[in-house]
Write a protein that holds these residues in place. Structure first.
Motif, mmCIF file in Angstrom:
data_model
loop_
_atom_site.group_PDB
_atom_site.id
_atom_site.type_symbol
_atom_site.label_atom_id
_atom_site.label_comp_id
_atom_site.label_asym_id
_atom_site.label_seq_id
_atom_site.Cartn_x
_atom_site.Cartn_y
_atom_site.Cartn_z
ATOM 1 N N PRO A 67 32.878 25.729 29.382
ATOM 2 C CA PRO A 67 34.363 25.817 29.571
ATOM 3 C C PRO A 67 34.382 26.862 27.686
ATOM 4 N N GLU A 68 36.035 27.217 28.373
ATOM 5 C CA GLU A 68 35.843 28.576 27.385
ATOM 6 C C GLU A 68 35.881 28.754 26.408
ATOM 7 N N GLN A 69 36.775 27.117 26.184
ATOM 8 C CA GLN A 69 36.288 27.032 24.558
ATOM 9 C C GLN A 69 34.900 26.746 23.638
ATOM 10 N N SER A 70 34.094 26.038 24.737
ATOM 11 C CA SER A 70 32.991 26.611 24.154
ATOM 12 C C SER A 70 31.832 27.570 24.482
ATOM 13 N N PHE A 71 32.392 28.560 25.134
ATOM 14 C CA PHE A 71 32.016 30.352 25.707
ATOM 15 C C PHE A 71 31.726 30.906 24.877
ATOM 16 N N THR A 72 32.878 30.999 23.554
ATOM 17 C CA THR A 72 32.410 31.749 22.433
ATOM 18 C C THR A 72 32.201 30.868 21.631
ATOM 19 N N ASN A 73 31.609 30.446 21.184
ATOM 20 C CA ASN A 73 30.237 29.243 20.463
ATOM 21 C C ASN A 73 29.327 29.958 20.967
ATOM 22 N N LEU A 74 28.574 30.149 22.136
ATOM 23 C CA LEU A 74 27.806 30.036 23.115
ATOM 24 C C LEU A 74 27.490 31.166 22.686
ATOM 25 N N ILE A 75 27.917 32.532 22.613
ATOM 26 C CA ILE A 75 27.786 33.127 22.483
ATOM 27 C C ILE A 75 27.883 33.938 20.941
ATOM 28 N N LYS A 76 28.295 33.264 20.051
ATOM 29 C CA LYS A 76 27.986 33.654 19.457
ATOM 30 C C LYS A 76 26.244 33.323 18.602
ATOM 31 N N ASN A 77 26.042 32.113 19.159
ATOM 32 C CA ASN A 77 25.144 31.352 18.569
ATOM 33 C C ASN A 77 23.948 32.429 19.198
ATOM 34 N N THR A 78 23.691 32.744 20.379
ATOM 35 C CA THR A 78 23.171 33.658 21.828
ATOM 36 C C THR A 78 22.874 34.722 19.776
ATOM 37 N N GLN A 130 7.468 29.171 26.171
ATOM 38 C CA GLN A 130 7.546 27.912 25.499
ATOM 39 C C GLN A 130 9.089 27.845 26.523
ATOM 40 N N LEU A 131 9.155 26.526 27.328
ATOM 41 C CA LEU A 131 11.004 26.490 27.379
ATOM 42 C C LEU A 131 11.132 25.044 26.103
ATOM 43 N N ILE A 132 12.348 25.224 26.126
ATOM 44 C CA ILE A 132 13.072 24.466 24.853
ATOM 45 C C ILE A 132 13.908 23.571 25.304
ATOM 46 N N GLU A 133 14.469 21.956 25.010
ATOM 47 C CA GLU A 133 15.705 21.745 25.431
ATOM 48 C C GLU A 133 16.478 22.149 24.276
ATOM 49 N N HIS A 134 17.802 22.289 24.552
ATOM 50 C CA HIS A 134 18.938 23.077 23.581
ATOM 51 C C HIS A 134 19.732 23.216 24.352
ATOM 52 N N ASP A 135 21.180 22.563 23.847
ATOM 53 C CA ASP A 135 22.797 22.880 23.971
ATOM 54 C C ASP A 135 22.864 24.403 23.843
ATOM 55 N N CYS A 136 23.007 25.110 24.195
ATOM 56 C CA CYS A 136 23.346 26.427 23.640
ATOM 57 C C CYS A 136 24.614 26.612 22.903
ATOM 58 N N THR A 137 25.429 26.234 23.031
ATOM 59 C CA THR A 137 26.477 25.988 22.812
ATOM 60 C C THR A 137 26.730 25.229 21.289
ATOM 61 N N LYS A 138 25.514 25.042 21.064
ATOM 62 C CA LYS A 138 24.973 24.368 19.113
ATOM 63 C C LYS A 138 24.589 25.813 18.370
ATOM 64 N N PRO A 139 24.151 25.568 17.023
ATOM 65 C CA PRO A 139 23.882 26.289 16.481
ATOM 66 C C PRO A 139 22.192 26.166 16.916
ATOM 67 N N PHE A 140 21.151 27.358 16.431
ATOM 68 C CA PHE A 140 19.779 27.050 16.925
ATOM 69 C C PHE A 140 19.438 26.925 15.713
ATOM 70 N N HIS A 141 17.808 26.470 15.702
ATOM 71 C CA HIS A 141 17.514 26.043 14.479
ATOM 72 C C HIS A 141 17.219 27.523 13.990
ATOM 73 N N ALA A 142 17.311 27.502 12.659
ATOM 74 C CA ALA A 142 16.892 28.515 11.413
ATOM 75 C C ALA A 142 15.951 29.185 12.283
ATOM 76 N N ASP A 143 14.381 28.508 12.544
ATOM 77 C CA ASP A 143 13.397 29.812 13.511
ATOM 78 C C ASP A 143 13.634 31.176 14.303
ATOM 79 N N TYR A 144 14.927 30.845 14.645
ATOM 80 C CA TYR A 144 15.223 31.730 15.605
ATOM 81 C C TYR A 144 15.635 32.517 15.188
ATOM 82 N N ILE A 145 16.574 32.474 14.517
ATOM 83 C CA ILE A 145 17.765 33.493 14.115
ATOM 84 C C ILE A 145 17.399 35.053 13.500
ATOM 85 N N GLY A 146 17.083 36.239 14.391
ATOM 86 C CA GLY A 146 16.877 37.056 13.947
ATOM 87 C C GLY A 146 16.213 37.746 14.608
#
Length: 322
Positions: free
Chosen positions: A135-146, A104-120
């Motif tokens: 950009p570096e300031q957004s990369f940290t958010n992407l990694i955290k979300n990932t 399944q391919l889902i449209e999502h900006d990975c610098t934004k939080p993921f839906h709760a259904d995918y967490i963990g």
């Protein structure tokens, strides 16, 4: 990978709806697999038996990596009927329509939080090729979300491209100038300046013992399994029957270099301001370097190789009690 919503940072954003970019992404995947990962889609430090349930690909592009992983799991008998293979990307234009039905391919900006259904929920999360997009300031958010996608004990596979570790053989003045121009453009767009250092800093920050709510949540500590600069292209000591791979890899890198310069050229041509003469000189210089890359590409006499930072980590199996 393809573009995120911040088009001002993505150096290839101008190609996001181009079928030629989809072709390049698929060819890049083949080159990564064959020239960098030695024919593997999943690094051999990650047990396949532990990643058969749910796998995510961050900024998945056409979804080709997930498709190959689905075929790998099926061939090895590891696939389960409940397997969940999901790719996330903000550019649905790139999504292929001939993938395995388990994907399944889902449209999502990975610098934004993921839906709760995918967490963990995921056994393995794959990230690669984000250095020229986020950009570096957004990369940290992407990694955290990932990281929040991983279940306790889940694995992260993170491969990056670092142009400062590319080399031409034999060395040429034009290739060196082109790489310098790409690095300067990277700085202008506030992208991460040097990936190996950044990747390790991010991993260490995930293991910070702190109760500060602005930092990583409890249980997101990551254990480093592998980190290295993996050689590819002419840097590899390939057997004679695989020498064509060096040529193919070189062409892929040279094409990417030209496209990165093209992004720089487009940005400068679109700028408004008073320094028209200076900007015109810059445009001419970039065009000269692009022409030089074309000549090198056509001649086939110069090969390109490099080192690519690869990080494998595992999320702590147990959530820490603080």
């Amino acid at each position: 990978m393809t573009a995120l919503q911040d088009q001002g940072s993505y150096m290839l954003g101008y190609r996001r709806e181009d079928v030629e970019e989809d072709r390049r992404l698929n060819l890049q995947h083949v080159m990564i697999t064959q020239a960098i990962m030695n024919g593997r889609f999943i690094h051999d430090t990650i047990p396949i038996s532990e990643v058969k349930g749910a796998i995510a690909d961050i900024c998945c592009g056409t979804g080709i990596w997930l498709d190959d992983v689905a075929n790998l799991l099926s061939a090895s008998g590891q696939a389960e009927s409940s397997s969940m293979l999901i790719g996330f990307d903000s550019n649905p234009h790139a999504f292929r329509h001939s993938l395995s039905p388990s994907i399944q391919l889902i449209e999502h900006d990975c610098t934004k939080p993921f839906h709760a259904d995918y967490i963990g929920k995921f056994d393995l999360v794959n990230m690669r090729g984000l250095a020229y997009a986020v950009p570096e300031q957004s990369f940290t958010n992407l990694i955290k979300n990932t990281m929040q996608l991983l279940r306790p004990g889940g694995y992260l596979q993170w491969l990056e491209t670092e142009s400062q570790l590319w080399k031409a053989y034999p060395s040429t003045k034009e290739i060196s100038e082109a790489l310098d121009k790409i690095r300067a453009e990277r700085d202008d767009r506030k992208l991460v300046s040097y990936l190996p250092h950044y990747m390790l800093r991010q991993l260490l920050s995930l293991d910070a013992e702190t109760d500060d709510s602005q930092n990583w949540p409890s249980g997101d500590a990551m254990n480093l399994i592998y980190f290295g600069l993996v050689s590819a292209g002419i840097c590899n000591n390939l057997p004679a029957e695989k020498t064509d791979l060096n040529s193919d890899f070189s062409k892929t890198v040279l094409e990417t270099m030209k496209l990165l310069l093209q992004g720089s050229l487009i940005r400068r041509q679109s700028e408004n301001g008073e320094n028209n003469i200076d900007r015109g000189l810059e445009v001419s210089d970039i065009q000269r370097l692009m022409g030089g890359i074309d000549e090198v590409y056509e001649s086939g006499k110069i090969l390109v190789g490099g080192l690519f930072p690869l990080l494998i980590a595992r999320k702590s199996p147990m959530i820490r009690d603080r």
